[in-house]
Structure formats: C-alpha cells, structure tokens
Design a protein around this motif. Structure first.
Motif, short mmCIF file in Angstrom:
data_model
loop_
_atom_site.label_atom_id
_atom_site.label_comp_id
_atom_site.label_asym_id
_atom_site.label_seq_id
_atom_site.Cartn_x
_atom_site.Cartn_y
_atom_site.Cartn_z
N UNK A 92 44.23 39.94 41.21
CA UNK A 92 44.84 40.04 42.54
C UNK A 92 44.74 41.47 43.07
N UNK A 93 44.98 42.44 42.19
CA UNK A 93 44.93 43.83 42.62
C UNK A 93 43.50 44.30 42.87
N UNK A 94 42.56 43.62 42.25
CA UNK A 94 41.16 44.00 42.43
C UNK A 94 40.75 45.19 41.61
N UNK A 95 41.52 45.50 40.58
CA UNK A 95 41.20 46.66 39.73
C UNK A 95 41.96 46.54 38.43
N UNK A 96 41.42 47.11 37.35
CA UNK A 96 42.19 47.20 36.10
C UNK A 96 43.45 48.03 36.31
N UNK A 97 44.50 47.70 35.57
CA UNK A 97 45.77 48.39 35.73
C UNK A 97 46.18 49.18 34.49
#
Length: 285
Positions: free
Chosen positions: A45-50
């Motif tokens: 959903x964020x479009x990036x690793x967290x």
C-alpha cells in the motif's frame, strides 16, 4: 495510495516496538506468518519497503520512520472515536509497578491521557526499585510492571534499550589528574553492579563519594556538585549535563527495560499496556 488499515498499522508498530516479527506476533497473539503478511500488505500500500532487515531483527527505514508517528496517531484517534461513539468506558482497577525513573518522567503524560479517556479505571501506582517490583510481580501482586529486564524471568510485552549516561553539574570542572568523584546507587539497585563493572573496564581512577538510595537522592547529589552519577536521559535534572565520551570519562552503560503483564491480567490492564506502547511520547524513545 490506498487507505491505511488500522490492523496493518498495529502490526507495523508492534514490529517497530519489539524489533522482530516473532516478538510482534506473540504480542498480538497472531502467527508469524500472519504478521509477515500484514507487513508485506502495508508495504504494498505504501509503495515502498518500511524496514531494514538484518540478522538482529527489523528496524524502520526512512519511509518507516515517516509513517510511524502517523500510524500511532491514527490508532489513537481510532480508539478515542470508538469509545466516544459507543459511550462505553472500561471500569476496574489496575496495579502498575514502575521504577522511579519512568514514573517521574515519561509516564506522566501517558497516564494523564489514559485517565482522561478512561476515568472509571482506577490506577494503583507502586513505585519501588527493580528487585522489589520484580518480586511483587512474581507474587502476582502487580498487573503490569515496568522495570529492568534482567530482574524478571518472564517475557516482556515490549522491550527497549536505555543508556545510563554520566551526568554532572553543568558548571563543575573535573580535573584530569584527580580521581573521578562518583555517585552510586546502593547495593539494592542492580544497576550499581553494571556501573562498577563499566568503571573497572575503563581503568580510570575513581572514588565513590556518595551513595544514593533513590532517583531523587541521585539527582540531588549530582545537582549540588557532589560528583558524577549514572542516569537515563529522561531523568537528567536541570543545571546538569552529560559528560562527553572521552578517554578521561567513563562510557555509558546499556540496560534493557521491559513492560510486563501478569498472566491472566484483566482487560483494562491489557488495554493500558497497549495504550502505553502506542501513545505518542511513549515510554520507549
């Protein structure tokens, strides 16, 4: 960007607080696979690793650190909205044992917010040393406990590192050719042993000039200029400074602090434990 699901955010924050997916799964009473799936879904959903992954566990990366305060605020507002809409408040009594270092600092704002939202939950605060609190917890005389992890045999809900920093009165000059004047906690405090071991390893010349039985005693001794004392960052008193790390000064001491819940603790106790870990300005900084 899609909507941020509170269930995913809760898993995300739990991994941040605990540092591993396994630990987060245990805290959330879910399987490791389920929590891993939630993290992957949130990253989609964020479009990036967290997270940054290492053999020691997970830590939030730059994107994760951006998301973290929003996630905590979203969950806090979600909880408040549910309570206000339903008009229901928890009732009961919670016995919370906590070492003085946190009761006098970070815990105040957290418990104030909890009390404002849950006025029918009565809090019994037991402030004592690490070993005294650990003994009370083992005797099932506390619902929740915040203290040194080395003193408790149980697995904490959340664990975080702290550092005992060497603190001195701001205008006090330490002469390099004189023994360091050191203020120590009494033998009843487990931190004393670790501090003395660190001093021995440093091979510095030092003398114990004062014994302090409480945090107030330690802060007073340092403030009046009796000597240098080991304190966590939250308890450094006004008019004092942290000694810089140099060959002429002792190094900081790493300690671990944990939040524990009694097996079979009440709903209101478990809710308070969750509240303390997700509030902005929470215990672990």
């Amino acid at each position: 960007m899609q909507d941020l699901d509170p269930h995913l955010l809760r898993a995300f924050l739990s991994v941040i607080d605990v540092g591993t997916v396994n630990g987060a799964a245990a805290a959330l009473h879910r399987t490791q696979a389920a929590v891993s799936m939630q993290i992957r879904r949130l990253e989609d959903i964020a479009g990036a690793p967290l997270f940054e992954r290492s053999p020691k566990g997970l830590t939030a990366n730059a994107e994760g650190r951006i998301l973290e305060p929003y996630a905590r605020e979203i969950l806090t507002l979600n909880e408040e909205a549910c309570q206000r809409i339903s008009g229901q408040h928890m009732e009961g009594r919670v016995k919370l044992g906590v070492v003085e270092d946190f009761a006098a600092t970070r815990l105040i704002d957290i418990l104030k917010s909890f009390r404002d939202q849950n006025p029918k939950v009565h809090l019994d605060l037991i402030i004592a040393g690490n070993r005294q609190l650990a003994a009370l917890f083992e005797q099932d005389k506390l619902d929740l406990l915040i203290c040194d992890t080395q003193e408790v045999a149980h697995q904490p809900l959340v664990e975080w590192p702290e550092q005992l920093l060497w603190v001195v009165r701001s205008d006090l000059t330490l002469l390099p050719d004189e023994a360091l004047p050191v203020v120590l906690f009494t033998d009843a405090c487990p931190w004393r042993t670790r501090v003395m071991e660190s001093l021995a390893d440093s091979q510095l010349h030092w003398n114990m000039v004062c014994e302090a039985s409480t945090l107030v005693a330690m802060a007073t001794a340092v403030q009046v200029g009796i000597g240098i004392g080991p304190m966590i960052s939250a308890t450094i008193p006004p008019g004092c400074r942290v000694l810089p790390s140099t060959p002429e000064s002792p190094t900081s001491i790493q300690i671990g602090i944990g939040l524990y819940a009694r097996p079979g603790a009440s709903e209101e106790a478990n809710y308070l434990a969750d509240f303390m870990t997700r509030m902005p300005g929470r215990l672990a900084v």
